[in-house]
Design an enzyme around this catalytic site. Structure first.
Site, PDB file in Angstrom:
ATOM      1  N   SER A   1       0.828  -1.203   0.000  1.00 45.66           N
ATOM      2  CA  SER A   1       0.000   0.000   0.000  1.00 45.66           C
ATOM      3  C   SER A   1       0.863   1.254   0.000  1.00 45.66           C
ATOM      4  O   SER A   1       0.593   2.206  -0.740  1.00 45.66           O
ATOM      5  CB  SER A   1      -0.914   0.007   1.240  1.00 45.66           C
ATOM      6  OG  SER A   1      -1.638   1.201   1.332  1.00 45.66           O
ATOM      7  N   GLY A   2       1.915   1.264   0.832  1.00 42.72           N
ATOM      8  CA  GLY A   2       2.785   2.433   0.886  1.00 42.72           C
ATOM      9  C   GLY A   2       3.488   2.690  -0.429  1.00 42.72           C
ATOM     10  O   GLY A   2       3.507   3.817  -0.930  1.00 42.72           O
TER      11      GLY A   2
ATOM     12  N   TRP B   1       2.572   1.676  -3.358  1.00 37.04           N
ATOM     13  CA  TRP B   1       1.579   2.051  -4.371  1.00 37.04           C
ATOM     14  C   TRP B   1       1.272   3.543  -4.315  1.00 37.04           C
ATOM     15  O   TRP B   1       1.068   4.179  -5.354  1.00 37.04           O
ATOM     16  CB  TRP B   1       0.304   1.246  -4.152  1.00 37.04           C
ATOM     17  CG  TRP B   1      -0.801   1.553  -5.117  1.00 37.04           C
ATOM     18  CD1 TRP B   1      -0.961   1.053  -6.388  1.00 37.04           C
ATOM     19  CD2 TRP B   1      -1.914   2.433  -4.908  1.00 37.04           C
ATOM     20  NE1 TRP B   1      -2.102   1.564  -6.958  1.00 37.04           N
ATOM     21  CE2 TRP B   1      -2.701   2.413  -6.075  1.00 37.04           C
ATOM     22  CE3 TRP B   1      -2.318   3.232  -3.836  1.00 37.04           C
ATOM     23  CZ2 TRP B   1      -3.872   3.153  -6.207  1.00 37.04           C
ATOM     24  CZ3 TRP B   1      -3.481   3.980  -3.967  1.00 37.04           C
ATOM     25  CH2 TRP B   1      -4.252   3.936  -5.142  1.00 37.04           C
ATOM     26  N   HIS B   2       1.269   4.117  -3.131  1.00 33.77           N
ATOM     27  CA  HIS B   2       0.913   5.524  -2.995  1.00 33.77           C
ATOM     28  C   HIS B   2       1.975   6.468  -3.537  1.00 33.77           C
ATOM     29  O   HIS B   2       1.651   7.593  -3.942  1.00 33.77           O
ATOM     30  CB  HIS B   2       0.632   5.869  -1.522  1.00 33.77           C
ATOM     31  CG  HIS B   2      -0.756   5.538  -1.087  1.00 33.77           C
ATOM     32  ND1 HIS B   2      -1.100   4.319  -0.549  1.00 33.77           N
ATOM     33  CD2 HIS B   2      -1.910   6.264  -1.106  1.00 33.77           C
ATOM     34  CE1 HIS B   2      -2.393   4.307  -0.260  1.00 33.77           C
ATOM     35  NE2 HIS B   2      -2.911   5.477  -0.592  1.00 33.77           N
ATOM     36  N   GLY B   3       3.234   6.079  -3.528  1.00 34.33           N
ATOM     37  CA  GLY B   3       4.250   6.990  -4.029  1.00 34.33           C
ATOM     38  C   GLY B   3       5.636   6.381  -4.028  1.00 34.33           C
ATOM     39  O   GLY B   3       5.898   5.381  -3.344  1.00 34.33           O
TER      40      GLY B   3
END
Length: 390
Positions: free
Chosen positions: A314-315, A317-319
């Site tokens: 998730s982390g 994927w965010h940036g």
């Protein structure tokens, strides 16, 4: 942001929704596909120029063409997943990884100075992966080429989600026929989203602009928690506002897409927070990362590892940045800690004091985590040191 421009509404949303309503039913998926292609090219050209925009669209069409070959149990599904991930890594993470691994002249030589981020790549990559995995598992059946293109290219959800599922979207596409109620609900939802964005999120910018090393060093440390709280408010109303606009835009076509936020800041533990924050992303991570790793059906230490790996994804994927890695690991550890706590105390009856304590502790931990999300890692570390140590 595209949703904040008149071009989005005047040139694309309203004409496309009207054309969709007036078109014969067999043509409707192609109305979406063609209008979305124009949308993608138009906003891509504005962002990074004609040649790169054409290259990006060509890659996108290639992805769509490959997906038509997917069959249950077929190796091509796995190759499609790998291809999607490779393209995401190249466009979004190339400079980050080369800078992390290489130093000196080698880093300069391999740095991609013309790097650009294709419009909506994070969202449509996850939809590509979902379709490939579910076709491999035999959980979804293919529609027509136009229906698949309409699913992937549906521009209201391309930029900021929600992340759709093909087997959910397809029957809604086939049955779509916007009524006056759909129009009223859609317009209302768009206006609510714009209000969240302009009246609340943008108002917080006056405070969040101070989250840089220079202002942090000069500030009274008592004001630092307020700046971080302002960012927590800003990011929620930004994301929730964009989701409202996307959901409302889809409703103008007569299509209902998944909800994405449901008052997450009022939840009493971190697991509930992630159940109601970016709902479509959370469910995607559960179905395509956490459960394939073994989910909750394995030994406790493996469960904690699965949670941490899922939130690491998730982390990332965010940036592209170490700060996003740390943010993901922070939430992975919070979820693991919550599970350890629930295992230790069982499932006692909730009481008002317990609920208040759970909500307050969750709210504080989530907002502390935003420091890693909105600042690079050295600045976030400096911010937290100043806030807690002076």
């Amino acid at each position: 942001m595209i949703f904040n421009t008149f071009d989005y509404y005047i040139l694309f949303l309203l004409p496309a929704a009207l054309a969709f309503k007036l078109a014969p039913i067999p043509w409707r998926p192609w109305v979406i596909a063609l209008s979305a292609s124009g949308f993608f090219v138009y906003f891509s050209l504005r962002g990074f120029g004609g040649v790169l925009g054409a290259l990006c669209l060509a890659i996108f069409i290639w992805e769509c063409a490959v997906s038509r070959l997917y069959r249950p149990g077929a190796l091509i599904c796995a190759l499609g997943i790998v291809q999607s991930i490779v393209l995401l890594v190249i466009f979004k993470y190339w400079n980050y990884f080369t800078g992390l691994v290489l130093r000196g002249p080698a880093a300069v030589r391999w740095h991609w100075s013309g790097a650009f981020l294709p419009l909506g790549i994070s969202f449509f990559t996850f939809e590509f992966i979902h379709y490939a995995v579910d076709r491999y598992r035999g959980k979804t059946v293919p529609g027509s080429a136009g229906e698949y293109l309409a699913f992937i290219l549906f521009f209201p959800t391309m930029v900021a989600g929600p992340i759709k599922r093909y087997q959910d979207f397809l029957p809604k596409l086939r049955a779509a026929d916007a009524t006056l109620l759909d129009v009223r609900v859609g317009v209302t939802r768009i206006l609510v989203g714009l209000t969240k964005k302009f009246a609340i999120a943008d108002l917080m910018t006056a405070f969040t602009n101070h989250l840089n090393a220079t202002d942090i060093a000069r500030a009274d440390r008592r004001v630092l928690p307020l700046w971080l709280l302002a960012y927590g408010i800003k990011i929620y109303f930004d994301f929730a506002g964009y989701s409202d606009i996307a959901i409302g835009s889809a409703r103008l076509f007569g299509i209902v897409v998944p909800e994405n936020f449901d008052w997450p800041y009022f939840r009493s533990n971190i697991a509930e927070f992630w159940t109601y924050w970016h709902i479509s992303l959370s469910r995607w991570l559960i179905d395509y990362v956490f459960i394939p790793l073994g989910g909750s059906r394995v030994a406790p230490m493996r469960i904690y590892a699965n949670l941490i790996v899922t939130m690491f994804v998730s982390g990332v994927w965010h940036g592209a940045g170490t700060n996003f890695v740390v943010w993901g690991l922070w939430h992975g550890m919070l979820l693991s800690g919550h599970r350890i706590w629930r295992t230790a105390i069982g499932n006692p009856s909730p009481t008002t004091p317990k609920l208040i304590f759970g909500w307050l502790s969750t709210f504080v931990m989530v907002n502390l985590g935003w420091a890693f999300f909105c600042m690079d890692l050295p600045t976030a570390r400096f911010f937290l040191e100043r806030m807690f140590l002076g």
